[in-house]
Design a protein around this motif. Structure first.
Motif, short mmCIF file in Angstrom:
data_model
loop_
_atom_site.label_atom_id
_atom_site.label_comp_id
_atom_site.label_asym_id
_atom_site.label_seq_id
_atom_site.Cartn_x
_atom_site.Cartn_y
_atom_site.Cartn_z
N ARG A 219 0.97 -1.40 -0.04
CA ARG A 219 -0.13 0.11 0.10
C ARG A 219 0.79 1.20 0.04
O ARG A 219 0.36 2.25 -0.33
CB ARG A 219 -0.99 -0.06 1.28
CG ARG A 219 -1.90 -1.15 1.17
CD ARG A 219 -2.77 -1.34 2.33
NE ARG A 219 -2.00 -1.70 3.28
CZ ARG A 219 -2.09 -2.06 4.43
NH1 ARG A 219 -3.48 -2.12 5.09
NH2 ARG A 219 -1.52 -2.37 5.45
N SER A 220 2.20 1.08 0.49
CA SER A 220 3.08 2.40 0.43
C SER A 220 3.75 2.55 -0.89
O SER A 220 4.51 3.46 -1.07
CB SER A 220 3.86 2.47 1.64
OG SER A 220 3.85 1.38 2.22
N LEU A 221 3.70 1.90 -1.74
CA LEU A 221 4.75 1.49 -2.84
C LEU A 221 4.59 2.83 -3.72
O LEU A 221 5.43 3.47 -3.93
CB LEU A 221 4.32 0.42 -3.86
CG LEU A 221 5.39 0.11 -4.87
CD1 LEU A 221 6.70 0.09 -4.43
CD2 LEU A 221 4.90 -0.96 -5.56
N LYS A 222 3.43 3.26 -3.91
CA LYS A 222 3.28 4.37 -4.97
C LYS A 222 3.74 5.65 -4.07
O LYS A 222 4.55 6.55 -4.90
CB LYS A 222 1.70 4.79 -5.15
CG LYS A 222 1.62 5.89 -6.26
CD LYS A 222 0.06 5.99 -6.78
CE LYS A 222 0.05 7.20 -7.75
NZ LYS A 222 -1.67 7.43 -8.03
N ILE B 127 1.54 0.97 -13.61
CA ILE B 127 1.29 -0.01 -14.39
C ILE B 127 2.09 -1.29 -14.14
O ILE B 127 3.27 -1.28 -14.15
CB ILE B 127 1.48 0.36 -15.98
CG1 ILE B 127 0.71 1.62 -16.10
CG2 ILE B 127 1.11 -0.85 -16.93
CD1 ILE B 127 1.12 2.48 -17.37
N ALA B 128 1.46 -2.35 -13.55
CA ALA B 128 2.07 -3.48 -13.05
C ALA B 128 1.60 -4.56 -14.38
O ALA B 128 0.53 -4.90 -14.67
CB ALA B 128 1.20 -4.07 -11.81
N GLN C 140 -3.06 -11.23 -6.97
CA GLN C 140 -4.02 -11.17 -5.67
C GLN C 140 -3.71 -9.88 -4.82
O GLN C 140 -4.68 -9.06 -4.77
CB GLN C 140 -4.20 -12.56 -4.91
CG GLN C 140 -5.44 -12.32 -3.87
CD GLN C 140 -6.73 -12.32 -4.55
OE1 GLN C 140 -6.70 -13.04 -5.74
NE2 GLN C 140 -7.53 -11.70 -3.78
N ALA C 141 -2.79 -9.83 -4.53
CA ALA C 141 -2.07 -8.90 -3.69
C ALA C 141 -2.27 -7.30 -4.42
O ALA C 141 -2.95 -6.19 -4.05
CB ALA C 141 -0.51 -8.63 -3.33
N PRO D 158 -6.70 -1.37 -6.23
CA PRO D 158 -7.29 -0.73 -7.78
C PRO D 158 -7.29 0.72 -7.75
O PRO D 158 -6.92 1.33 -9.05
CB PRO D 158 -8.62 -1.16 -7.74
CG PRO D 158 -9.12 -1.09 -6.22
CD PRO D 158 -7.95 -1.57 -5.60
N ASP D 159 -6.98 1.61 -6.63
CA ASP D 159 -6.78 2.92 -6.83
C ASP D 159 -5.39 3.39 -7.16
O ASP D 159 -5.28 4.46 -7.67
CB ASP D 159 -7.22 3.48 -5.65
CG ASP D 159 -8.94 3.45 -5.29
OD1 ASP D 159 -9.50 3.13 -6.25
OD2 ASP D 159 -9.17 3.86 -4.30
#
Length: 180
Positions: free
Chosen positions: A25-28, A49-50, A60-61, A66-67
């Motif tokens: 969740r902190s990646l971006k 873009i993954a 799954q992770a 999605p945001d």
């Protein structure tokens, strides 16, 4: 003062995932912090873009965020091609396709990958567009200069970990500030 400069971020998660225990969740936010260390006007344009298979725990992770992350799935190949794994080929082509679309828009591009085929293409593209690359710790320093700016993606070494992209660290080697 220069204007904000969006960066298209393409993450080849199939070949380079986040470190064990890292909060996806902190990646971006971490990537955007690292980009700002290169140029304070940089920001992540849209979603990350993954690129990777549409199955398994990693997939799954990513679908849980999605945001922040847009999934560009590829087939899950388990067979070998004549020169390399078919999944490797599929990931390379998908990353290249997304990059070519961003190139058409004259975007700044960051590719996060441990795939050496993708790195070869980046070396060619950097003549026409501002290309950035985040590499695995195991990468040879000889590949650092293939992009305009390069980061170390992550490190198992606690002393180096704070300077990596997943932790918002700056590029390697240090670069002068670049206008957007």
């Amino acid at each position: 003062m220069s204007s904000p400069a969006g960066v298209t971020v393409i993450w080849d998660y199939q070949y380079y995932w986040i470190p064990h225990g890292y909060d996806l969740r902190s990646l971006k936010t971490s990537i955007e912090t690292a980009l700002k260390r290169c140029n304070p006007d940089f920001f992540v344009e849209g979603k990350l873009i993954a690129v990777g298979t549409a199955t398994g725990d990693k997939h799954q992770a990513i679908t849980m965020l999605p945001d922040d992350i847009e999934l560009s799935p590829m087939p899950d190949y388990h067979t070998r091609g004549p020169d390399r794994d078919l999944a490797d080929q599929a990931a390379t082509f998908l990353v290249m396709e997304i990059t070519m679309k961003a190139l058409a828009n004259r975007a700044n591009i960051l590719v996060i990958s441990g795939n050496y085929d993708v790195m070869g293409a980046i070396k060619e593209w950097r003549r026409d567009i501002f290309m950035m690359l985040a590499l695995p710790e195991s990468s040879s320093p000889s590949v650092y200069p293939i992009a305009n700016v390069t980061w170390l993606w992550s490190s198992e070494d606690p002393e180096r970990a704070a300077t990596t992209m997943v932790n918002g660290g700056g590029p390697i080697p240090p670069v002068p500030r670049i206008s957007g």
